[in-house]
Write a protein that holds these residues in place. Structure first.
Motif, PDB file in Angstrom:
ATOM      1  N   ALA A   1       4.496 -10.019  -4.440  1.00  0.00           N
ATOM      2  CA  ALA A   1       3.964  -9.962  -5.893  1.00  0.00           C
ATOM      3  C   ALA A   1       4.957  -9.310  -7.061  1.00  0.00           C
ATOM      4  O   ALA A   1       4.538  -8.425  -7.600  1.00  0.00           O
ATOM      5  CB  ALA A   1       2.427  -9.079  -6.090  1.00  0.00           C
TER       6      ALA A   1
ATOM      7  N   HIS B   1       6.265  -1.910  -2.026  1.00  0.00           N
ATOM      8  CA  HIS B   1       6.167  -0.481  -2.058  1.00  0.00           C
ATOM      9  C   HIS B   1       5.814  -0.205  -0.614  1.00  0.00           C
ATOM     10  O   HIS B   1       5.274  -1.134   0.277  1.00  0.00           O
ATOM     11  CB  HIS B   1       4.846  -0.157  -2.584  1.00  0.00           C
TER      12      HIS B   1
ATOM     13  N   PHE C   1      -7.195  -1.871  -8.549  1.00  0.00           N
ATOM     14  CA  PHE C   1      -5.606  -2.030  -8.510  1.00  0.00           C
ATOM     15  C   PHE C   1      -5.408  -2.755 -10.087  1.00  0.00           C
ATOM     16  O   PHE C   1      -4.563  -2.097 -10.914  1.00  0.00           O
ATOM     17  CB  PHE C   1      -4.983  -3.051  -7.620  1.00  0.00           C
TER      18      PHE C   1
HETATM   19 ZN   LIG Z   1       1.681  -5.382  -5.175  1.00  0.00          ZN
END
Ligand SMILES: [Zn+2]
Length: 164
Positions: free
Chosen positions: A80, A84, A135
């Motif tokens: 996306a 992370h 999120f």
């Molecule tokens: Zn993400």
């Protein structure tokens, strides 16, 4: 007909319209009108400060940042548009968790809105691993125009790839 990988999840009529804009050379002008500026976050040190400031403003309670860097090898679409990772290591008897944030190097030279969008995305992952409702609520809390910016970033990347 060229596949538009950054818009693969969108309805075909919308993709057709984007192909039309690309063929007419209008997508560039449209994006330039809407996003005329360039940010000045040029290196990893500046990026760290930029991310830290956003984190201080919105996510003070989240785990501390680890490394923050521009990564030239990062595949933009793979996660996306960013990655992370959680790096855990044992320090004495405690397990210390710090968060590393890598931003694809192409964001060194983009409108400020796109850098902010991708950083907000990565910061939101400090709290939520999944791309779930909580999120995206975090994302829009940090950047109210998050969804518009993400869509326009997809157009920007499509244009960039089209140009070669
Ligand atoms: Zn993400």
């Amino acid at each position: 007909m060229q596949a538009l990988k950054y818009l693969a999840g969108y309805p075909e009529p919308l993709q057709q319209r984007v192909r039309g804009l690309l063929a007419e050379g209008q997508l560039d002008a449209m994006l330039a009108r809407k996003y005329p500026d360039r940010h000045a976050v040029r290196n990893d040190g500046q990026l760290y400060d930029y991310v830290q400031e956003l984190k201080d403003r919105h996510l003070r309670q989240a785990p501390p940042l680890g490394k923050v860097l521009y990564d030239g090898k990062l595949q933009v679409l793979k996660h996306a548009l960013g990655t992370h990772t959680t790096v855990s290591r044992v320090q004495g008897s405690r397990l210390k968790v710090s968060r590393e944030i890598r931003i694809a190097a192409l964001f060194k030279d983009t409108p400020p809105e796109f850098l902010q969008m991708i950083v907000v995305h990565e910061l939101a992952h400090l709290r939520e691993n999944e791309h779930n409702k909580a999120f995206y609520q975090l994302c829009t809390h940090m950047a109210p125009e998050y969804h518009q910016w993400e869509f326009d970033l997809r157009l920007y990347l499509t244009r960039r790839e089209w140009a070669g």
